[in-house]
Write an enzyme that holds these catalytic residues in place. Structure first.
Site, mmCIF file in Angstrom:
data_model
loop_
_atom_site.group_PDB
_atom_site.id
_atom_site.type_symbol
_atom_site.label_atom_id
_atom_site.label_comp_id
_atom_site.label_asym_id
_atom_site.label_seq_id
_atom_site.Cartn_x
_atom_site.Cartn_y
_atom_site.Cartn_z
ATOM 1 N N SER A 242 -7.991 -13.372 13.809
ATOM 2 C CA SER A 242 -8.323 -14.811 13.796
ATOM 3 C C SER A 242 -9.040 -15.234 15.078
ATOM 4 C CB SER A 242 -7.072 -15.658 13.564
ATOM 5 O OG SER A 242 -6.045 -15.307 14.459
ATOM 6 N N HIS A 272 -2.512 -9.623 8.721
ATOM 7 C CA HIS A 272 -2.486 -10.547 9.877
ATOM 8 C C HIS A 272 -1.521 -11.697 9.544
ATOM 9 C CE1 HIS A 272 -3.757 -12.504 13.453
ATOM 10 N NE2 HIS A 272 -4.892 -13.058 13.056
ATOM 11 N N HIS A 319 2.315 -3.130 14.809
ATOM 12 C CA HIS A 319 1.311 -3.953 15.499
ATOM 13 C C HIS A 319 0.197 -3.050 16.010
ATOM 14 C CE1 HIS A 319 -0.473 -6.959 18.163
ATOM 15 N NE2 HIS A 319 0.136 -7.831 17.378
ATOM 16 N N ARG A 328 7.823 -12.705 20.706
ATOM 17 C CA ARG A 328 7.807 -13.883 19.825
ATOM 18 C C ARG A 328 8.921 -13.756 18.784
ATOM 19 N NH1 ARG A 328 1.666 -13.523 17.928
ATOM 20 N NH2 ARG A 328 2.439 -11.395 17.573
ATOM 21 N N ASP A 374 5.987 -12.199 12.716
ATOM 22 C CA ASP A 374 6.144 -12.648 11.334
ATOM 23 C C ASP A 374 7.465 -12.214 10.702
ATOM 24 O OD1 ASP A 374 3.550 -13.821 11.328
ATOM 25 O OD2 ASP A 374 2.709 -11.809 11.170
HETATM 26 N N1 HAX Z 1 4.910 -0.326 7.016
HETATM 27 C C1 HAX Z 1 4.397 0.801 6.483
HETATM 28 N N2 HAX Z 1 3.394 1.500 7.048
HETATM 29 C C2 HAX Z 1 2.922 1.054 8.221
HETATM 30 C C3 HAX Z 1 3.428 -0.085 8.849
HETATM 31 C C4 HAX Z 1 4.463 -0.806 8.195
HETATM 32 N N3 HAX Z 1 4.974 -1.921 8.701
HETATM 33 N N4 HAX Z 1 2.763 -0.264 10.013
HETATM 34 C C5 HAX Z 1 1.847 0.717 10.097
HETATM 35 N N5 HAX Z 1 1.941 1.523 9.015
HETATM 36 C C6 HAX Z 1 1.108 2.657 8.666
HETATM 37 C C7 HAX Z 1 -0.345 2.232 8.596
HETATM 38 O O1 HAX Z 1 -0.624 1.635 7.334
HETATM 39 C C8 HAX Z 1 -1.066 3.551 8.839
HETATM 40 O O2 HAX Z 1 -0.983 4.304 7.641
HETATM 41 P P1 HAX Z 1 -2.182 5.273 7.168
HETATM 42 O O3 HAX Z 1 -2.403 6.205 8.310
HETATM 43 O O4 HAX Z 1 -1.631 5.896 5.939
HETATM 44 O O5 HAX Z 1 -3.355 4.370 6.942
HETATM 45 C C9 HAX Z 1 -0.178 4.226 9.879
HETATM 46 O O6 HAX Z 1 1.119 3.608 9.736
HETATM 47 C C10 HAX Z 1 -0.636 4.040 11.310
HETATM 48 O O7 HAX Z 1 -0.790 2.678 11.568
HETATM 49 P P2 HAX Z 1 -0.688 2.109 13.070
HETATM 50 O O8 HAX Z 1 -1.761 2.768 13.874
HETATM 51 O O9 HAX Z 1 0.712 2.223 13.555
HETATM 52 O O10 HAX Z 1 -0.975 0.572 12.861
HETATM 53 P P3 HAX Z 1 -2.369 -0.187 12.730
HETATM 54 O O11 HAX Z 1 -2.815 -0.538 14.114
HETATM 55 O O12 HAX Z 1 -3.316 0.565 11.883
HETATM 56 O O13 HAX Z 1 -1.941 -1.482 11.920
HETATM 57 C C11 HAX Z 1 -0.637 -3.351 11.341
HETATM 58 C C12 HAX Z 1 -1.201 -2.522 12.493
HETATM 59 C C13 HAX Z 1 -0.012 -4.594 11.918
HETATM 60 C C14 HAX Z 1 -1.775 -3.763 10.425
HETATM 61 C C15 HAX Z 1 0.420 -2.522 10.578
HETATM 62 O O14 HAX Z 1 1.482 -2.196 11.439
HETATM 63 C C16 HAX Z 1 0.951 -3.197 9.333
HETATM 64 O O15 HAX Z 1 0.319 -3.105 8.284
HETATM 65 N N6 HAX Z 1 2.110 -3.920 9.422
HETATM 66 C C17 HAX Z 1 2.655 -4.659 8.306
HETATM 67 C C18 HAX Z 1 1.916 -5.987 8.109
HETATM 68 C C19 HAX Z 1 2.230 -6.940 9.223
HETATM 69 O O16 HAX Z 1 3.368 -7.178 9.580
HETATM 70 N N7 HAX Z 1 1.189 -7.568 9.778
HETATM 71 C C20 HAX Z 1 1.317 -8.575 10.837
HETATM 72 C C21 HAX Z 1 0.938 -8.036 12.200
HETATM 73 C C22 HAX Z 1 1.068 -9.053 13.299
HETATM 74 C C23 HAX Z 1 0.113 -10.180 13.096
HETATM 75 O O17 HAX Z 1 -1.096 -10.055 13.172
HETATM 76 N N8 HAX Z 1 0.617 -11.312 12.760
HETATM 77 O O18 HAX Z 1 -0.151 -12.309 12.388
#
Ligand code: HAX
Length: 442
Positions: A242, A272, A319, A328, A374
């Site tokens: 964002s 996000h 994250h 937070r 979140d």
């Molecule tokens: N559940 C399952 N799998 C997860 C995970 C979770 N909570 N978090 C990461 N992973 C997976 C990823 O999908 C990725 O899988 P692949 O290699 O198969 O693609 C692997 O673990 C490595 O990911 P990472 O390097 O640890 O994390 P990223 O930097 O790629 O992604 C995310 C960060 C926040 C997008 C991720 O942790 C996620 O999808 N979390 C769940 C959704 C979430 O809570 N989002 C909010 C984040 C905070 C925010 O922005 N708030 O607004």
């Protein structure tokens, strides 16, 4: 009396001179190297942006102009009888780089009250959408409808000098922040309370008034929650979707309405900001499938494994930058312990906190198994009766305006240019690896 706008200009001029001197002397210093993997993996770890309002440390979490969340909860001015910080104070801190006095915060509350009038056509535009439209879509459409009010767009069309961009941006930012709670509350009442709109209360602070307009004005606890919520969701340095989108779109000199609406479209993504609705949806589904109000840790553990086996993420965990429990999350947990420790949903959130990290860790690929902001917010909202989880990302969006619009003021005051990183093709990568092509360019 010198107003905030003039104070901001003076501060920004000083910083501008410092940056010019700093770049003159050190502009050619290297600050890192980029690997091919980083290019394919969402630019993680590549430093390429300047955002003055806050800085994220992977271990410690966010600091706003050097202040951690516990420090802000202690030091920022409060509402009468309140104990949580007023978000007006955080905005002042992010914009000016210094903690505000009580007087600064009162002036901001009054300024935003004065500028909070939302033109009728904005409500008419919202009304043109089906009530079933997702609240984030209604929110973005309303922001776009308000773009008719952009001082920046009008002045640019009339031939504004580039020296004045910052001022028109500042005016738009203030108007937008002042109006967003009214628009968001209208959407809430329209979708969930049969359109029973509540008029603003001119005596309340920005977040307190927002709580009031959503229909929770009688509840001091909810008002305090909104003050905390609006403070902790406001900013998370510049690279998150964002903030980065608002900055990127703004770099084309799209006005603050266009830029902020773009950022909100990014916040509406489930990886996000939409994760806050996904968390509660996921917990409600778990409770329904298990047929219990408070699932045991064993039941939670099984449900997490089921979620993962279905190729889904566990919302609220992980994250892109953080590598520890999000402060937070901790701030909300403390709020929960103080005000609603016996709430079964809140206890479930805490049980999930004890259960999920080791499971995610055991997968071996997740860089951060800990909860983010979140994971907690929805349970607190449900406690006070706000069960309509599809609305939660709008709350996040109103708060995020404080950070990304303060940053946009800085972008224009510093004269930051059009953002335009270089992209490449896999074909070029292969040629480069064969020694037949150059990977850098203009
Ligand atoms: N559940 C399952 N799998 C997860 C995970 C979770 N909570 N978090 C990461 N992973 C997976 C990823 O999908 C990725 O899988 P692949 O290699 O198969 O693609 C692997 O673990 C490595 O990911 P990472 O390097 O640890 O994390 P990223 O930097 O790629 O992604 C995310 C960060 C926040 C997008 C991720 O942790 C996620 O999808 N979390 C769940 C959704 C979430 O809570 N989002 C909010 C984040 C905070 C925010 O922005 N708030 O607004």
């Amino acid at each position: 009396m010198v107003g905030l706008k003039e104070q901001f200009k003076e501060t920004a001029d000083k910083v501008n001179s410092e940056i010019k001197a700093l770049l003159k002397e050190h502009g050619s210093k290297k600050i890192g190297e980029v690997t091919l993997s980083q290019v394919y993996q969402g630019m993680r770890g590549i430093t390429g942006l300047v955002t003055e309002t806050s800085l994220l440390d992977a271990q410690e979490g966010i600091r706003f102009r050097g202040y951690s969340i516990p420090e802000l909860r202690e030091k920022l001015p409060k509402a009468p009888q309140g104990t949580e910080p007023l978000p007006e104070g955080l905005f002042h801190l992010m914009l000016m780089g210094e903690l505000p006095a009580d007087k600064d915060v009162h002036e901001l509350t009054a300024l935003w009250q004065r500028r909070s009038h939302v033109p009728k056509h904005v409500f008419d535009t919202i009304e043109a959408l089906p009530v079933s439209t997702h609240p984030m879509t209604q929110f973005v459409v309303a922001i776009m409808a308000m773009q008719t009010e952009s001082s920046f767009a009008k002045k640019y069309a009339a031939g504004m000098n580039k020296k004045d961009y910052w001022e028109a941006t500042f005016d738009d930012a203030m108007d937008l922040i002042a109006r967003l709670p009214r628009v968001a509350a209208y959407i809430y009442r329209r979708k969930y309370k049969d359109g029973d709109d509540i008029q603003p209360d001119g005596l309340l602070d920005w977040a307190g008034n927002f709580a009031h307009m959503m229909g929770y004005g009688e509840d001091e606890g909810f008002k305090e929650l909104m003050r905390l919520y609006m403070t902790i969701h406001a900013d998370h340095e510049g690279g998150n979707v964002s903030a980065h989108t608002t900055h990127l779109v703004g770099s084309a000199l799209s006005d603050p309405y266009l830029s902020f609406a773009a950022g909100m479209n990014g916040l509406a993504g489930p990886l996000h900001g939409l994760a806050n609705q996904e968390v509660i949806k996921w917990i409600f589904e778990m409770r329904e499938q298990l047929g219990v109000e408070t699932p045991s840790k064993e039941q939670i553990s099984e449900y997490v494994k089921k979620t993962l086996s279905e190729g889904k993420v566990v919302p609220g965990y992980g994250h892109a930058v953080l590598r520890k429990t999000d402060p937070r999350f901790t701030a909300q947990m403390e709020f929960g312990k103080k005000h609603l420790a016996d709430d079964p949903l809140v206890q479930t959130v805490w049980n999930i906190y004890e259960t999920v990290p080791p499971i995610l860790q055991s997968l071996g690929k997740i860089k951060n198994p800990w909860p983010n902001v979140d994971a907690h917010s929805g349970a607190l909202l449900v406690h006070y009766g706000m069960v309509e989880y599809e609305f939660y990302t709008v709350l996040f969006g109103v708060s995020r305006a404080l950070g990304v619009l303060a940053s946009l003021c800085w972008d224009r005051a510093l004269g930051l240019p059009l953002e335009r990183p270089k992209s490449i093709t896999t074909e070029l990568v292969k040629l480069w690896l064969d020694g037949k092509g150059e990977i850098w360019g203009d």
